[in-house]
Design a protein around this motif. Structure first.
Motif, PDB file in Angstrom:
ATOM      1  N   GLY A  68       6.914  10.001  -3.018  1.00 29.35           N
ATOM      2  CA  GLY A  68       7.892  10.022  -1.935  1.00 29.35           C
ATOM      3  C   GLY A  68       9.291  10.292  -2.472  1.00 29.35           C
ATOM      4  N   CYS A  69      10.290   9.995  -1.658  1.00 28.17           N
ATOM      5  CA  CYS A  69      11.667  10.362  -2.013  1.00 28.17           C
ATOM      6  C   CYS A  69      12.149   9.622  -3.262  1.00 28.17           C
ATOM      7  N   THR A  70      11.879   8.325  -3.326  1.00 30.22           N
ATOM      8  CA  THR A  70      12.471   7.504  -4.392  1.00 30.22           C
ATOM      9  C   THR A  70      11.985   7.930  -5.769  1.00 30.22           C
ATOM     10  N   ARG A  71      10.663   8.086  -5.899  1.00 30.36           N
ATOM     11  CA  ARG A  71      10.114   8.375  -7.223  1.00 30.36           C
ATOM     12  C   ARG A  71       9.957   9.878  -7.445  1.00 30.36           C
ATOM     13  N   ASN A  81      19.508   7.954   5.770  1.00 30.61           N
ATOM     14  CA  ASN A  81      20.153   9.208   5.369  1.00 30.61           C
ATOM     15  C   ASN A  81      20.504   9.241   3.883  1.00 30.61           C
ATOM     16  N   THR A  82      21.786   9.323   3.513  1.00 29.73           N
ATOM     17  CA  THR A  82      22.107   9.452   2.085  1.00 29.73           C
ATOM     18  C   THR A  82      22.100   8.106   1.365  1.00 29.73           C
ATOM     19  N   GLY A  83      21.768   7.010   2.050  1.00 27.91           N
ATOM     20  CA  GLY A  83      21.966   5.703   1.410  1.00 27.91           C
ATOM     21  C   GLY A  83      20.790   4.759   1.429  1.00 27.91           C
ATOM     22  N   GLY A  84      19.564   5.271   1.343  1.00 24.31           N
ATOM     23  CA  GLY A  84      18.401   4.382   1.364  1.00 24.31           C
ATOM     24  C   GLY A  84      18.380   3.434   0.184  1.00 24.31           C
ATOM     25  N   PHE A  85      18.781   3.933  -0.977  1.00 27.80           N
ATOM     26  CA  PHE A  85      18.861   3.055  -2.153  1.00 27.80           C
ATOM     27  C   PHE A  85      19.955   2.020  -1.934  1.00 27.80           C
ATOM     28  N   ALA A  86      21.133   2.496  -1.561  1.00 25.31           N
ATOM     29  CA  ALA A  86      22.298   1.602  -1.442  1.00 25.31           C
ATOM     30  C   ALA A  86      22.024   0.455  -0.472  1.00 25.31           C
ATOM     31  N   GLN A  87      21.366   0.758   0.646  1.00 28.53           N
ATOM     32  CA  GLN A  87      21.192  -0.260   1.689  1.00 28.53           C
ATOM     33  C   GLN A  87      19.960  -1.145   1.488  1.00 28.53           C
ATOM     34  N   PHE A 140       0.849  -1.203   0.000  1.00 30.00           N
ATOM     35  CA  PHE A 140       0.000   0.000   0.000  1.00 30.00           C
ATOM     36  C   PHE A 140       0.878   1.245   0.000  1.00 30.00           C
ATOM     37  N   ASP A 141       0.530   2.185  -0.849  1.00 29.88           N
ATOM     38  CA  ASP A 141       1.240   3.476  -0.842  1.00 29.88           C
ATOM     39  C   ASP A 141       0.207   4.581  -1.033  1.00 29.88           C
ATOM     40  N   ARG A 142       0.428   5.669  -0.330  1.00 28.36           N
ATOM     41  CA  ARG A 142      -0.542   6.772  -0.436  1.00 28.36           C
ATOM     42  C   ARG A 142      -0.381   7.538  -1.759  1.00 28.36           C
ATOM     43  N   ALA A 143       0.753   7.386  -2.410  1.00 30.72           N
ATOM     44  CA  ALA A 143       1.022   8.113  -3.656  1.00 30.72           C
ATOM     45  C   ALA A 143       0.409   7.358  -4.850  1.00 30.72           C
ATOM     46  N   GLU A 200      -3.674   5.572   1.531  1.00 28.96           N
ATOM     47  CA  GLU A 200      -2.924   6.007   2.720  1.00 28.96           C
ATOM     48  C   GLU A 200      -3.296   5.159   3.935  1.00 28.96           C
ATOM     49  N   VAL A 201      -2.296   4.649   4.591  1.00 30.91           N
ATOM     50  CA  VAL A 201      -2.509   3.927   5.843  1.00 30.91           C
ATOM     51  C   VAL A 201      -2.591   4.972   6.945  1.00 30.91           C
ATOM     52  N   THR A 202      -3.745   5.031   7.613  1.00 34.05           N
ATOM     53  CA  THR A 202      -3.976   6.121   8.564  1.00 34.05           C
ATOM     54  C   THR A 202      -3.691   5.723  10.002  1.00 34.05           C
ATOM     55  N   ALA A 205      17.825   8.964 -10.882  1.00 39.15           N
ATOM     56  CA  ALA A 205      19.175   8.411 -10.724  1.00 39.15           C
ATOM     57  C   ALA A 205      19.434   8.070  -9.271  1.00 39.15           C
ATOM     58  N   ARG A 206      20.094   6.946  -9.020  1.00 39.13           N
ATOM     59  CA  ARG A 206      20.610   6.658  -7.684  1.00 39.13           C
ATOM     60  C   ARG A 206      21.924   5.892  -7.841  1.00 39.13           C
ATOM     61  N   MET A 207      22.722   5.959  -6.763  1.00 37.15           N
ATOM     62  CA  MET A 207      24.089   5.448  -6.820  1.00 37.15           C
ATOM     63  C   MET A 207      24.323   4.484  -5.663  1.00 37.15           C
ATOM     64  N   PHE A 208      25.060   3.415  -5.953  1.00 41.59           N
ATOM     65  CA  PHE A 208      25.582   2.586  -4.863  1.00 41.59           C
ATOM     66  C   PHE A 208      27.084   2.806  -4.765  1.00 41.59           C
ATOM     67  N   ALA A 216      27.804  16.452  -4.537  1.00 45.67           N
ATOM     68  CA  ALA A 216      26.838  16.237  -5.626  1.00 45.67           C
ATOM     69  C   ALA A 216      27.086  14.873  -6.248  1.00 45.67           C
ATOM     70  N   ASN A 217      26.012  14.248  -6.717  1.00 43.11           N
ATOM     71  CA  ASN A 217      26.134  13.078  -7.571  1.00 43.11           C
ATOM     72  C   ASN A 217      25.784  13.506  -8.984  1.00 43.11           C
ATOM     73  N   ILE A 218      26.625  13.126  -9.942  1.00 46.83           N
ATOM     74  CA  ILE A 218      26.306  13.386 -11.354  1.00 46.83           C
ATOM     75  C   ILE A 218      26.183  12.010 -12.006  1.00 46.83           C
TER      76      ILE A 218
HETATM   77  C1  FAD Z   1      19.243  14.492  -3.918  1.00 49.54           C
HETATM   78  C2  FAD Z   1      19.231  13.084  -3.381  1.00 49.54           C
HETATM   79  C3  FAD Z   1      20.091  12.148  -3.906  1.00 49.54           C
HETATM   80  C4  FAD Z   1      20.136  10.857  -3.403  1.00 49.54           C
HETATM   81  N1  FAD Z   1      20.992   9.950  -3.934  1.00 49.54           N
HETATM   82  C5  FAD Z   1      21.100   8.731  -3.385  1.00 49.54           C
HETATM   83  C6  FAD Z   1      22.012   7.782  -3.922  1.00 49.54           C
HETATM   84  O1  FAD Z   1      22.678   8.042  -4.906  1.00 49.54           O
HETATM   85  N2  FAD Z   1      22.125   6.583  -3.311  1.00 49.54           N
HETATM   86  C7  FAD Z   1      21.366   6.255  -2.227  1.00 49.54           C
HETATM   87  O2  FAD Z   1      21.531   5.156  -1.702  1.00 49.54           O
HETATM   88  N3  FAD Z   1      20.438   7.107  -1.733  1.00 49.54           N
HETATM   89  C8  FAD Z   1      20.299   8.331  -2.283  1.00 49.54           C
HETATM   90  N4  FAD Z   1      19.390   9.220  -1.792  1.00 49.54           N
HETATM   91  C9  FAD Z   1      18.537   8.791  -0.672  1.00 49.54           C
HETATM   92  C10 FAD Z   1      17.449   7.861  -1.177  1.00 49.54           C
HETATM   93  O3  FAD Z   1      16.829   8.422  -2.307  1.00 49.54           O
HETATM   94  C11 FAD Z   1      16.419   7.628  -0.089  1.00 49.54           C
HETATM   95  O4  FAD Z   1      17.085   7.176   1.084  1.00 49.54           O
HETATM   96  C12 FAD Z   1      15.407   6.584  -0.503  1.00 49.54           C
HETATM   97  O5  FAD Z   1      14.808   6.891  -1.733  1.00 49.54           O
HETATM   98  C13 FAD Z   1      14.341   6.461   0.561  1.00 49.54           C
HETATM   99  O6  FAD Z   1      13.498   5.399   0.216  1.00 49.54           O
HETATM  100  P1  FAD Z   1      12.352   4.955   1.193  1.00 49.54           P
HETATM  101  O7  FAD Z   1      11.728   3.772   0.592  1.00 49.54           O
HETATM  102  O8  FAD Z   1      12.904   4.850   2.574  1.00 49.54           O
HETATM  103  O9  FAD Z   1      11.380   6.221   1.250  1.00 49.54           O
HETATM  104  P2  FAD Z   1      10.421   6.825   0.119  1.00 49.54           P
HETATM  105  O10 FAD Z   1      10.983   6.673  -1.218  1.00 49.54           O
HETATM  106  O11 FAD Z   1      10.057   8.196   0.562  1.00 49.54           O
HETATM  107  O12 FAD Z   1       9.168   5.877   0.195  1.00 49.54           O
HETATM  108  C14 FAD Z   1       8.251   5.929   1.267  1.00 49.54           C
HETATM  109  C15 FAD Z   1       6.876   5.688   0.680  1.00 49.54           C
HETATM  110  O13 FAD Z   1       5.945   5.558   1.730  1.00 49.54           O
HETATM  111  C16 FAD Z   1       4.743   6.153   1.323  1.00 49.54           C
HETATM  112  N5  FAD Z   1       4.002   6.474   2.532  1.00 49.54           N
HETATM  113  C17 FAD Z   1       4.378   7.319   3.527  1.00 49.54           C
HETATM  114  N6  FAD Z   1       3.445   7.324   4.488  1.00 49.54           N
HETATM  115  C18 FAD Z   1       2.467   6.479   4.090  1.00 49.54           C
HETATM  116  C19 FAD Z   1       1.239   6.064   4.660  1.00 49.54           C
HETATM  117  N7  FAD Z   1       0.817   6.533   5.840  1.00 49.54           N
HETATM  118  N8  FAD Z   1       0.459   5.195   3.966  1.00 49.54           N
HETATM  119  C20 FAD Z   1       0.880   4.696   2.772  1.00 49.54           C
HETATM  120  N9  FAD Z   1       2.038   5.061   2.192  1.00 49.54           N
HETATM  121  C21 FAD Z   1       2.823   5.929   2.845  1.00 49.54           C
HETATM  122  C22 FAD Z   1       5.182   7.367   0.521  1.00 49.54           C
HETATM  123  O14 FAD Z   1       4.170   7.778  -0.383  1.00 49.54           O
HETATM  124  C23 FAD Z   1       6.412   6.839  -0.199  1.00 49.54           C
HETATM  125  O15 FAD Z   1       6.119   6.351  -1.481  1.00 49.54           O
HETATM  126  C24 FAD Z   1      19.285  10.500  -2.319  1.00 49.54           C
HETATM  127  C25 FAD Z   1      18.369  11.427  -1.813  1.00 49.54           C
HETATM  128  C26 FAD Z   1      18.335  12.710  -2.332  1.00 49.54           C
HETATM  129  C27 FAD Z   1      17.359  13.681  -1.758  1.00 49.54           C
END
Ligand code: FAD
Length: 483
Positions: free
Chosen positions: A73-76, A440-446, A57-60, A262-264, A81-84, A342-344
């Motif tokens: 959210g953050c990922t989409r 923090n800066t590594g949600g994709f990587a981890q 389930f995702d609210r988006a 959205e999960v409330t 682009a994302r980097m490991f 910066a990441n390019i």
């Molecule tokens: C500029 C920038 C560059 C980055 N580059 C890198 C990189 O190169 N390598 C790397 O490892 N990381 C990078 N990151 C960090 C990485 O993008 C994030 O750590 C990661 O995308 C977070 O993923 P997530 O799944 O934790 O959160 P999100 O992607 O935010 O996903 C959380 C989801 O939960 C949903 N949600 C929230 N609350 C609810 C609810 N109540 N009910 C239902 N759905 C809900 C949201 O809609 C969202 O889709 C970067 C971040 C930024 C800002």
């Protein structure tokens, strides 16, 4: 909430009504996942591969609909682009302001701090979060960093296993291997050589002239802007494509995908045991729950006693054309600048090779949408200066400063005070509820390592992340020997 038409694809449904109808209740091996960012998507793949029935389930909106960036959210929601790298999820403790008067969380970008919150909105959770960040001693931060890097190394193997299990996720996402890191000062270059030797990921070292010669995107970088570089292990990919393909794989494997849902809240039974989640007025139960809401989940997490653990730190995106056919994505380090990292990333935009630039840190506090646009523009101008001086040809080809006339695209990373992610496990009526986040800066990587840790939890097995990211540990409430 919209009710899906009767003839829609039954696995990609939308809204609360579909939730109750489709989730198998209490079946062994069923898991409800809340949040569809990269962390939970990779977890979903892992669970499906191990025979779990998954409902996500995702609210988006569905990311494959390509809605405007700020709906996600953050990922989409961020750039494509994302980097490991082995040091991607890193320690950011002790980041003091140039004048020594506080940390980066105490000043706006004009004062070289990160605070982009609106003046009028400062919550008590924000204050506590900053205090906890400031209280972390350097020696403990060092110890945490070693653990984080160990998890990153395991995640590196995890990515390879994921690509082997689902080749389309590597083949269809513009995967590029080997990362060039460039430095603006001789001192930071030297420090990086030592650090990456210690980490064990350095492949090559370059002088300034070699960087300009071998990586022509930097051929016309301004004088004094480049001091040298190194190449390290790592890879980059198109994250939007990755997300779309991962959703396709999950759907083909029978996972239920529910967007605009959205999960409330969390449903508690008589004895306070978690029984499921609420979506509007509907209750959804499953044997296991995996909650990973990124920087947007504090209201939901508060119900689990985890409110305020995760704050948001935004970063800005811009896309330039790749005029020189680069082979490696790049990490830039410019100590002393507002946008100092910066990441390019090599990608595609409109079918053309492109450079996806992601940069800057803006602290939004514990409400991810608490952002003052004027403060974000200060970071945007620093990112602009970085591109203008380091990549002048690509910058001009993209229209130069024209992008400054618009509010920038940004996304908000989930960030913790310690650099440790959040990993919380508790019993549900029939299984486990796992909360993951932070990074923090590594949600994709981890992400693959988080997925392994979640699987281990649901199977009743042990995983190093259960200990390193246990919330009690980063809260400082555990005995020092546990730290
Ligand atoms: C500029 C920038 C560059 C980055 N580059 C890198 C990189 O190169 N390598 C790397 O490892 N990381 C990078 N990151 C960090 C990485 O993008 C994030 O750590 C990661 O995308 C977070 O993923 P997530 O799944 O934790 O959160 P999100 O992607 O935010 O996903 C959380 C989801 O939960 C949903 N949600 C929230 N609350 C609810 C609810 N109540 N009910 C239902 N759905 C809900 C949201 O809609 C969202 O889709 C970067 C971040 C930024 C800002």
């Amino acid at each position: 909430m919209r009710v899906p038409p009767i003839d829609c694809d039954p696995r990609a449904s939308t809204g609360e009504r579909s939730a109750r109808a489709r989730v198998p209740r209490g079946r062994p091996g069923s898991a409800v996942l809340v949040g569809g960012g990269v962390v939970n998507l990779v977890t979903a793949l892992k669970l499906v591969d191990h025979g779990f029935t998954v409902e996500l389930f995702d609210r988006a909106p569905d990311p494959r609909l390509d809605r405007p960036w700020h709906e996600y959210g953050c990922t989409r929601g961020g750039g494509n682009a994302r980097m490991f790298t082995v040091t991607e999820a890193d320690q950011y403790s002790g980041m003091v302001l140039p004048d020594g008067e506080g940390t980066v969380f105490d000043a706006p970008p004009t004062g070289f701090g990160w605070d982009v919150r609106r003046e009028s909105v400062r919550s008590v959770h924000d204050r506590e979060w900053i205090r906890e960040y400031e209280d972390l001693p350097w020696w403990l931060a060092d110890r945490y960093e070693t653990g984080i890097h160990d998890l990153n190394r395991s995640a590196e193997q995890g990515w390879e296993r994921l690509f082997e299990a689902h080749p389309v996720l590597a083949g269809g996402t513009h995967l590029r291997r080997g990362i060039l890191r460039v430095y603006s000062t001789a001192e930071s270059h030297q420090r990086a050589v030592s650090r990456h030797d210690w980490v064990g990921d350095r492949l090559e070292t370059y002088t300034e002239a070699e960087v300009r010669d071998r990586f022509p995107m930097f051929a016309h970088a301004g004088k004094g802007r480049l001091a040298g570089g190194i190449k390290v292990r790592g890879f980059t990919l198109d994250i939007h494509r990755f997300v779309a393909l991962a959703l396709d794989v999950l759907q083909a494997r029978g996972a239920g995908l529910h967007f605009d849902s959205e999960v409330t809240g969390v449903d508690l039974g008589g004895g306070g045991t978690i029984e499921g989640v609420r979506i509007g007025s509907e209750s959804v139960s499953a044997r296991h729950l995996v909650i990973s809401p990124g920087a947007y989940g504090n209201r939901l997490l508060a119900e689990l006693g985890l409110g305020g653990r995760v704050a948001g730190v935004l970063g800005i995106w811009h896309t330039l054309p790749d005029l020189t056919g680069q082979q490696h994505s790049v990490k830039v380090s410019r100590p002393g600048r507002i946008a100092e990292d910066a990441n390019i990333t090599l990608g595609t935009a409109g079918g053309r090779p492109s450079l996806v630039v992601g940069s800057g840190y803006g602290f939004a506090g514990t409400s991810a949408d608490n952002v003052d646009p004027d403060r974000v523009r200060v970071i945007q101008r620093s990112v602009d200066e970085m591109m203008r001086t380091l990549l002048p040809d690509a910058y001009e080809a993209a229209g130069g400063p024209a992008w400054l006339a618009h509010d920038p695209v940004f996304c908000v990373r989930p960030w913790t005070t310690t650099g440790l992610g959040v990993f919380d496990v508790r019993a549900t009526a029939t299984g486990r509820c796992v909360v993951t986040g932070g990074h923090n800066t590594g949600g994709f990587a981890q992400a693959p390592e988080v997925a392994d840790a979640v699987l281990a939890s649901l199977l009743g097995e042990d995983h190093p992340m259960h200990h390193l990211y246990a919330v009690a540990r980063s809260r400082g409430s555990g005995h020092p020997s546990l730290r």
